[in-house]
Design an enzyme around this catalytic site. Structure first.
Site, PDB file in Angstrom:
ATOM      1  CB  ILE A  88      -0.996   0.011   1.189  1.00  0.00           C
ATOM      2  CG1 ILE A  88      -0.253  -0.123   2.528  1.00  0.00           C
ATOM      3  CG2 ILE A  88      -2.042  -1.075   1.046  1.00  0.00           C
ATOM      4  CD1 ILE A  88      -1.126   0.181   3.752  1.00  0.00           C
ATOM      5  CE  LYS A  89       4.428   2.099   3.747  1.00  0.00           C
ATOM      6  NZ  LYS A  89       3.995   0.788   4.187  1.00  0.00           N
TER       7      LYS A  89
END
Ligand SMILES: Cc1ncc(COP(=O)(O)O)c(C=O)c1O
Length: 359
Positions: A170-171
């Site tokens: 989720i970066k």
């Protein structure tokens, strides 16, 4: 994805040519050739702390001065490396570690300073480096939230001895799992390159009879692989656009919500890359605001809990009168990622106004 098929059917999926290419290209993007890919940001942090401890003056009881306002992944590597954590307080208006508090906390057994750029907002690096230089200790930047952020017009990854990035799911960009460390000194990058794979330099051509002859000391299994790296190479094509969208989305939301909620102060010289957007609300209204946002379908969370309250990390919490306690009580995070449309942003802004009004 044909690039993935190419790697998967190539007969070589471990760390190899794709990893070398991604390592080089990511280092070029950061602007730092001493960049080493790792299995995760947690791995990059562990390798950096280990190298900082190994290259400092030996001491029986090493410690690292660190920020409590972060993900647990920032601080567990310090304990794993056999060092104690000494908590410095944060700046109440940014949530980032305070240079003045580092200066008060540091002692003769401190072997590194650990900071995080909270939510992608760079910490006050000049002030922190002044303290670090005064005491002769290296700085590790947990830059998991701050890919593409600038400090004094330079990308994060070019200021301290170590800056660690995350390519987790989720970066800003993802390789599913993955990370990197950008080092100031080539010799640190060289040793970390060995430590990430048992202590051996996997990149060197192995003599099939002699095997590896050089050993850098007991290392880890924290290397990358060619499947992740093939994904990384594709993601890299979009990275500039992704960072721009995060910044623009944060700007839109900040202007829409001006006067409704507070925001952490942007440090002088910092140009944040806003992994998420932190809003500051009244602590006794936070639960109601969060519930209302969730009911309206808007993801929100505190993301990380101040780490000093975790007894397992082994040090006294900073107390209720600390800046970290006050920042932690007020903070809530809402999305500002690249995938949001103008309609999504308007919906998030309206929902936040509604939530604050009714809280
Ligand atoms: C501040 C911070 N540091 C480190 C990490 C760990 O990153 P990784 O999952 O790549 O190990 C995270 C993960 O969310 C994070 O938020």
């Amino acid at each position: 994805m044909s690039v993935l098929e190419e790697v998967l059917f190539s007969g070589y999926i471990a760390q190899g040519p794709k990893s070398d290419e991604f390592e080089k290209r990511f280092g070029e993007w950061v602007g730092n050739p001493n960049t080493v890919l790792t299995s995760s940001c947690t791995g990059a942090l562990a390798l950096s702390v280990r190298q900082a401890l190994d290259s400092g003056e030996p001491t029986e009881k090493p410690n690292v001065v660190s920020t409590p306002m972060t993900c647990i992944a920032t601080n567990t590597p310090i304990r794993e490396a056999g060092a104690a954590i000494k908590w410095a307080d944060v700046e109440e208006d940014t949530g980032n570690i305070s240079a003045a508090s580092i200066d008060e906390t540091i002692d003769e057994d401190t072997r590194a300073i650990m900071l995080v750029h909270w939510s992608g907002m760079p910490a006050d690096l000049d002030a922190i480096h002044r303290v670090a230089q005064k005491h002769g200790v290296p700085v590790v930047e947990d830059s998991a939230h701050a890919l593409g952020a600038l400090y004094k017009s330079k990308k994060i990854g070019n200021h301290s001895e170590y800056a660690c990035f995350s390519f987790q799911a989720i970066k800003h960009i993802t390789t599913i799992e993955g990370g990197a460390v950008a080092c100031k000194k080539p010799e640190d990058a060289e040793r970390i390159t060995k430590l990430r794979w048992f202590g051996l330099n996997r990149k060197e051509q192995r003599d099939s009879i002699k095997g590896f002859e050089e050993y850098a000391g007991a290392g880890y299994k924290m290397n990358t692989n060619d499947v992740s790296s093939a994904i990384g190479l594709e993601q890299l094509k979009y990275l500039d656009g992704i960072v721009t969208r995060h910044k623009e989305n944060a700007k839109t939301l900040k202007s829409e919500l001006d006067g409704t909620v507070g925001f952490p102060r942007v440090a002088d010289g910092a140009d944040p890359s806003y992994w998420i957007l932190t809003i500051l609300v009244e602590p006794d209204k936070k639960r109601a605001i969060s519930d209302s946002l969730s009911a309206q379908g808007i993801d929100n969370s505190v993301s990380h809990t101040r780490n000093d309250i975790y007894k397992g990390l082994g040090n006294e919490a900073l107390g209720d009168d600390s800046a970290v306690a006050r920042f932690d009580a007020r903070k809530l995070n809402i999305p500002c990622g690249w995938w949001l449309t103008q309609d999504d942003l308007q919906r998030i802004a309206n929902a936040t106004k509604e939530a604050v009004k009714n809280a």
